[in-house]
Design a protein around this motif. Structure first.
Motif, short mmCIF file in Angstrom:
data_model
loop_
_atom_site.label_atom_id
_atom_site.label_comp_id
_atom_site.label_asym_id
_atom_site.label_seq_id
_atom_site.Cartn_x
_atom_site.Cartn_y
_atom_site.Cartn_z
N PHE A 125 -10.48 5.26 -9.16
CA PHE A 125 -11.31 4.20 -8.59
C PHE A 125 -10.46 3.26 -7.75
O PHE A 125 -10.85 2.88 -6.64
CB PHE A 125 -12.02 3.45 -9.72
N ASN A 126 -9.29 2.89 -8.26
CA ASN A 126 -8.38 2.02 -7.50
C ASN A 126 -7.89 2.71 -6.23
O ASN A 126 -7.76 2.09 -5.18
CB ASN A 126 -7.21 1.59 -8.37
N ALA A 127 -7.60 4.01 -6.34
CA ALA A 127 -7.15 4.77 -5.16
C ALA A 127 -8.27 4.87 -4.12
O ALA A 127 -8.02 4.78 -2.91
CB ALA A 127 -6.69 6.16 -5.58
N ALA A 128 -9.50 5.04 -4.57
CA ALA A 128 -10.63 5.10 -3.64
C ALA A 128 -10.83 3.76 -2.93
O ALA A 128 -11.13 3.71 -1.73
CB ALA A 128 -11.91 5.50 -4.38
N LEU A 129 -10.66 2.66 -3.66
CA LEU A 129 -10.76 1.34 -3.04
C LEU A 129 -9.67 1.14 -1.99
O LEU A 129 -9.93 0.60 -0.90
CB LEU A 129 -10.67 0.24 -4.10
N LEU A 130 -8.46 1.57 -2.30
CA LEU A 130 -7.36 1.44 -1.34
C LEU A 130 -7.60 2.33 -0.12
O LEU A 130 -7.35 1.92 1.02
CB LEU A 130 -6.02 1.77 -2.00
N ALA A 131 -8.11 3.53 -0.33
CA ALA A 131 -8.43 4.42 0.79
C ALA A 131 -9.53 3.83 1.66
O ALA A 131 -9.44 3.88 2.90
CB ALA A 131 -8.83 5.79 0.27
N ALA A 132 -10.54 3.25 1.06
CA ALA A 132 -11.61 2.59 1.83
C ALA A 132 -11.05 1.40 2.60
O ALA A 132 -11.43 1.17 3.75
CB ALA A 132 -12.73 2.15 0.91
N GLY A 133 -10.12 0.68 1.99
CA GLY A 133 -9.46 -0.43 2.70
C GLY A 133 -8.67 0.05 3.90
O GLY A 133 -8.65 -0.60 4.95
N ASN A 134 -8.02 1.21 3.77
CA ASN A 134 -7.29 1.79 4.90
C ASN A 134 -8.23 2.15 6.05
O ASN A 134 -7.91 1.93 7.22
CB ASN A 134 -6.50 3.02 4.47
N VAL A 135 -9.38 2.71 5.72
CA VAL A 135 -10.36 3.07 6.76
C VAL A 135 -10.85 1.81 7.47
O VAL A 135 -10.93 1.77 8.70
CB VAL A 135 -11.53 3.87 6.15
N VAL A 136 -11.17 0.77 6.69
CA VAL A 136 -11.63 -0.48 7.29
C VAL A 136 -10.53 -1.10 8.15
O VAL A 136 -10.80 -1.63 9.24
CB VAL A 136 -12.10 -1.46 6.19
N PHE A 137 -9.28 -1.01 7.72
CA PHE A 137 -8.18 -1.55 8.50
C PHE A 137 -8.02 -0.81 9.83
O PHE A 137 -7.80 -1.43 10.87
CB PHE A 137 -6.88 -1.48 7.70
#
Length: 171
Positions: free
Chosen positions: A135-147
């Motif tokens: 779940f934490n990795a998915a949040l970080l991956a979504a943050g990368n996409v948004v960035f």
């Protein structure tokens, strides 16, 4: 510095601070308001250079920390708001893969510092570590996409400034 660039800098800094304050009032604007505030300071960077843009960023960040009703919005801007100043240097890197790696490194290091600090201050680290790692990795991956989408948006806003808006301001 003459009056026109100083006025541009002051007005756009105030606009950034107002957008950040508005981010705490409207639900769901926690991450949108810092991106809009970054975009508002792009003309300062393009017209007056990185020194003036850094000063405007610092002033808007301090005002956001003092005035914004939502501290998370202010902290997101404090940690990520300097990125438009760094973006031209990353864009000048020779390889497309190297540019992507640099952008993702900036995003991940900054996000981990931001949320590490925020979670330490709030005392929520044990709860975060107990949650599922994926779940934490998915949040970080979504943050990368948004960035990466933010980076693309900043590039397009810079082009819009040069092609359309600049000629209306400097007549």
């Amino acid at each position: 510095m003459s009056a026109r660039p100083l006025a541009l800098c002051g007005v756009l800094t105030a606009l950034s601070a107002a957008l950040l304050a508005l981010g705490g009032v409207i639900p769901g604007m926690v991450f949108c308001a810092p991106i809009l505030a970054m975009g508002a300071l792009l003309p300062v960077l393009e017209e007056l250079g990185p020194k003036a843009a850094g000063t405007s960023y610092a002033a808007a960040a301090i005002l956001a920390l003092l005035l914004a009703p939502d501290r998370e919005t202010a902290f997101v801007y404090l940690f990520f708001g300097w990125y438009p100043i760094l973006r031209p240097r990353i864009a000048a890197l020779p390889s497309r893969l190297l540019r992507l790696a640099a952008r993702l490194a900036v995003c991940n290091v900054t996000a981990l510092l931001l949320y590490g600090l925020v979670l330490r201050l709030m005392g929520l680290t044990a709860e975060l570590l107990e949650s599922a790692w994926y779940f934490n990795a998915a949040l970080l991956a979504a943050g990368n996409v948004v960035f990466l989408l933010t980076d693309s948006t900043l590039a397009r806003l810079t082009n819009i400034w040069h092609w359309k808006l600049k000629k209306h301001l400097y007549r």
